[in-house]
Design a protein around this motif. Structure first.
Motif, PDB file in Angstrom:
ATOM      1  N   THR A  85      16.394  18.747   3.949  1.00  0.00           N
ATOM      2  CA  THR A  85      15.164  18.016   4.184  1.00  0.00           C
ATOM      3  C   THR A  85      14.216  18.340   3.046  1.00  0.00           C
ATOM      4  OG1 THR A  85      15.487  18.220   6.564  1.00  0.00           O
ATOM      5  CG2 THR A  85      13.306  17.565   5.813  1.00  0.00           C
ATOM      6  N   VAL A  86      13.796  17.309   2.317  1.00  0.00           N
ATOM      7  CA  VAL A  86      12.876  17.475   1.202  1.00  0.00           C
ATOM      8  C   VAL A  86      11.493  17.091   1.702  1.00  0.00           C
ATOM      9  CG1 VAL A  86      12.342  16.794  -1.163  1.00  0.00           C
ATOM     10  CG2 VAL A  86      14.718  16.914  -0.408  1.00  0.00           C
ATOM     11  N   GLY A  87      10.594  18.072   1.781  1.00  0.00           N
ATOM     12  CA  GLY A  87       9.248  17.838   2.291  1.00  0.00           C
ATOM     13  C   GLY A  87       8.397  17.035   1.326  1.00  0.00           C
ATOM     14  N   GLU A  88       7.264  16.543   1.822  1.00  0.00           N
ATOM     15  CA  GLU A  88       6.378  15.696   1.018  1.00  0.00           C
ATOM     16  C   GLU A  88       5.822  16.416  -0.202  1.00  0.00           C
ATOM     17  OE1 GLU A  88       3.393  13.460   3.064  1.00  0.00           O
ATOM     18  OE2 GLU A  88       4.750  12.944   4.702  1.00  0.00           O
ATOM     19  N   ASN A 104      11.472  13.173   1.746  1.00  0.00           N
ATOM     20  CA  ASN A 104      10.061  12.833   1.919  1.00  0.00           C
ATOM     21  C   ASN A 104       9.296  13.074   0.629  1.00  0.00           C
ATOM     22  OD1 ASN A 104      10.134  12.345   4.850  1.00  0.00           O
ATOM     23  ND2 ASN A 104      10.586  14.523   4.972  1.00  0.00           N
ATOM     24  N   GLY A 105       9.846  13.889  -0.253  1.00  0.00           N
ATOM     25  CA  GLY A 105       9.177  14.283  -1.485  1.00  0.00           C
ATOM     26  C   GLY A 105       9.824  13.656  -2.704  1.00  0.00           C
ATOM     27  N   ARG A 106       9.883  14.435  -3.789  1.00  0.00           N
ATOM     28  CA  ARG A 106      10.341  13.918  -5.081  1.00  0.00           C
ATOM     29  C   ARG A 106      11.635  14.597  -5.514  1.00  0.00           C
ATOM     30  NH1 ARG A 106       6.753  12.607 -10.256  1.00  0.00           N
ATOM     31  NH2 ARG A 106       8.434  12.261 -11.719  1.00  0.00           N
ATOM     32  N   ILE A 107      12.589  13.775  -5.955  1.00  0.00           N
ATOM     33  CA  ILE A 107      13.838  14.289  -6.519  1.00  0.00           C
ATOM     34  C   ILE A 107      14.052  13.618  -7.865  1.00  0.00           C
ATOM     35  CG2 ILE A 107      16.341  14.392  -6.318  1.00  0.00           C
ATOM     36  CD1 ILE A 107      16.078  14.619  -3.353  1.00  0.00           C
ATOM     37  N   ILE A 108      14.296  14.448  -8.880  1.00  0.00           N
ATOM     38  CA  ILE A 108      14.647  13.946 -10.204  1.00  0.00           C
ATOM     39  C   ILE A 108      16.068  14.428 -10.462  1.00  0.00           C
ATOM     40  CG2 ILE A 108      14.081  13.967 -12.655  1.00  0.00           C
ATOM     41  CD1 ILE A 108      11.187  14.713 -11.770  1.00  0.00           C
ATOM     42  N   GLY A 109      17.028  13.539 -10.269  1.00  0.00           N
ATOM     43  CA  GLY A 109      18.429  13.904 -10.415  1.00  0.00           C
ATOM     44  C   GLY A 109      19.282  13.131  -9.424  1.00  0.00           C
ATOM     45  N   ARG A 110      20.568  13.387  -9.482  1.00  0.00           N
ATOM     46  CA  ARG A 110      21.536  12.679  -8.638  1.00  0.00           C
ATOM     47  C   ARG A 110      21.478  13.195  -7.204  1.00  0.00           C
ATOM     48  NH1 ARG A 110      27.376  12.626 -10.879  1.00  0.00           N
ATOM     49  NH2 ARG A 110      26.441  11.051 -12.166  1.00  0.00           N
ATOM     50  N   ARG A 117      18.586   9.349   3.555  1.00  0.00           N
ATOM     51  CA  ARG A 117      17.431   8.603   4.067  1.00  0.00           C
ATOM     52  C   ARG A 117      16.229   8.854   3.179  1.00  0.00           C
ATOM     53  NH1 ARG A 117      14.671  10.366   9.325  1.00  0.00           N
ATOM     54  NH2 ARG A 117      12.616   9.658   8.770  1.00  0.00           N
ATOM     55  N   LEU A 118      15.660   7.782   2.643  1.00  0.00           N
ATOM     56  CA  LEU A 118      14.432   7.859   1.865  1.00  0.00           C
ATOM     57  C   LEU A 118      13.307   7.363   2.758  1.00  0.00           C
ATOM     58  CD1 LEU A 118      16.707   7.756  -0.349  1.00  0.00           C
ATOM     59  CD2 LEU A 118      15.025   6.670  -1.802  1.00  0.00           C
ATOM     60  N   THR A 119      12.362   8.233   3.058  1.00  0.00           N
ATOM     61  CA  THR A 119      11.228   7.835   3.879  1.00  0.00           C
ATOM     62  C   THR A 119      10.210   7.114   3.008  1.00  0.00           C
ATOM     63  OG1 THR A 119      10.022   9.901   3.539  1.00  0.00           O
ATOM     64  CG2 THR A 119      11.586   9.828   5.383  1.00  0.00           C
ATOM     65  N   SER A 120       9.153   6.640   3.623  1.00  0.00           N
ATOM     66  CA  SER A 120       8.138   5.884   2.880  1.00  0.00           C
ATOM     67  C   SER A 120       7.431   6.749   1.842  1.00  0.00           C
ATOM     68  CB  SER A 120       7.110   5.294   3.850  1.00  0.00           C
ATOM     69  OG  SER A 120       6.502   6.325   4.600  1.00  0.00           O
ATOM     70  N   ALA A 121       7.465   8.070   1.986  1.00  0.00           N
ATOM     71  CA  ALA A 121       6.819   8.974   1.028  1.00  0.00           C
ATOM     72  C   ALA A 121       7.769   9.436  -0.076  1.00  0.00           C
ATOM     73  CB  ALA A 121       6.265  10.190   1.765  1.00  0.00           C
ATOM     74  N   ALA A 122       9.019   8.999  -0.061  1.00  0.00           N
ATOM     75  CA  ALA A 122      10.027   9.482  -1.015  1.00  0.00           C
ATOM     76  C   ALA A 122       9.820   8.908  -2.404  1.00  0.00           C
ATOM     77  CB  ALA A 122      11.417   9.120  -0.509  1.00  0.00           C
ATOM     78  N   ILE A 135      16.561   3.169   3.408  1.00  0.00           N
ATOM     79  CA  ILE A 135      15.385   3.260   2.532  1.00  0.00           C
ATOM     80  C   ILE A 135      14.229   2.588   3.252  1.00  0.00           C
ATOM     81  CG2 ILE A 135      14.399   2.711   0.288  1.00  0.00           C
ATOM     82  CD1 ILE A 135      17.248   2.569  -0.830  1.00  0.00           C
ATOM     83  N   GLU A 136      13.215   3.372   3.583  1.00  0.00           N
ATOM     84  CA  GLU A 136      12.063   2.838   4.281  1.00  0.00           C
ATOM     85  C   GLU A 136      11.146   2.102   3.312  1.00  0.00           C
ATOM     86  OE1 GLU A 136      10.049   5.909   6.450  1.00  0.00           O
ATOM     87  OE2 GLU A 136      11.795   6.348   7.690  1.00  0.00           O
ATOM     88  N   SER A 137      10.377   1.194   3.858  1.00  0.00           N
ATOM     89  CA  SER A 137       9.405   0.447   3.061  1.00  0.00           C
ATOM     90  C   SER A 137       8.367   1.419   2.500  1.00  0.00           C
ATOM     91  CB  SER A 137       8.715  -0.584   3.956  1.00  0.00           C
ATOM     92  OG  SER A 137       7.749  -1.285   3.220  1.00  0.00           O
ATOM     93  N   GLY A 138       8.083   1.301   1.215  1.00  0.00           N
ATOM     94  CA  GLY A 138       7.122   2.181   0.555  1.00  0.00           C
ATOM     95  C   GLY A 138       7.773   3.283  -0.264  1.00  0.00           C
ATOM     96  N   ALA A 139       9.064   3.488  -0.095  1.00  0.00           N
ATOM     97  CA  ALA A 139       9.762   4.509  -0.881  1.00  0.00           C
ATOM     98  C   ALA A 139       9.875   4.045  -2.331  1.00  0.00           C
ATOM     99  CB  ALA A 139      11.136   4.767  -0.299  1.00  0.00           C
ATOM    100  N   HIS A 140       9.716   4.976  -3.278  1.00  0.00           N
ATOM    101  CA  HIS A 140       9.868   4.679  -4.702  1.00  0.00           C
ATOM    102  C   HIS A 140      11.240   5.169  -5.137  1.00  0.00           C
ATOM    103  CE1 HIS A 140       5.652   3.604  -5.312  1.00  0.00           C
ATOM    104  NE2 HIS A 140       5.387   4.563  -4.444  1.00  0.00           N
TER     105      HIS A 140
END
Length: 175
Positions: A85-88, A104-110, A117-122, A135-140
């Motif tokens: 679980t990746v927090g905001e 929920n947060g930021r990942i740079i990599g594979r 699951r990518l939440t809206s804050a991902a 992939i939830e709406s709002g995810a980048h």
């Protein structure tokens, strides 16, 4: 041993003493396997809680666990886990591989996972290799998405048919 034979005595107590040892000798054999499976299922049920890396923690290096992990801080390295679980507030720079990945947060990599699951804050910058994805709406998300039956195996990094066909073509002219 005496307690096991006494447990079995009330049933065969209707017979003679010669019958009791025979029943007691066979009863513990059947009783022992019954008690052994009772203990085995309870062991997997006792699951330790998820490890939590707080928001003020920065780790430079790889993390590997068979359990669950929740990241709130910064990790510069690869992560392997059962449930990640990746927090905001979290930032991960490196490859992530887990059975279940909730971002929920930021990942740079594979990212590799059976369920991703990518939440809206991902915010994900990198490729995602998955069996199922949400992939939830709002995810980048910037990268590619590829479905694989077994995304956790390292052989699937070859992207099976595509790379396997192109790799020998490149190797033949070099020969």
């Amino acid at each position: 041993m005496f307690s096991k034979s006494r447990i079995n005595e009330p049933g065969p107590s209707k017979g003679t003493d010669d019958v009791k040892p025979t029943d007691a000798a066979t009863a513990p054999k059947s009783a022992a396997p019954k008690s052994a499976p009772d203990f085995k299922p309870t062991a997997p049920k006792a699951k330790p809680p998820a490890s939590v890396l707080s928001s003020d923690l920065t780790i430079v290096g790889n993390l590997k666990t068979t359990g669950d992990i929740q990241i709130e801080g910064t990790v510069e390295g690869d992560i392997r886990a059962h449930l990640l679980t990746v927090g905001e507030t979290a930032t991960i720079r490196g490859e992530v591989m887990a059975d279940d990945v909730v971002i929920n947060g930021r990942i740079i990599g594979r990212v590799r996972g059976l369920k991703v699951r990518l939440t809206s804050a991902a915010k994900v910058e990198g490729d995602i290799i998955h069996k199922t994805i949400a992939i939830e709406s709002g995810a980048h998300f910037e990268g590619s998405v590829q479905r694989a039956d077994d995304p956790l195996t390292t052989s699937s990094q070859n992207k099976a048919p595509g790379v396997a066909k192109s790799a020998p073509a490149k190797a033949d002219p070099a020969s």
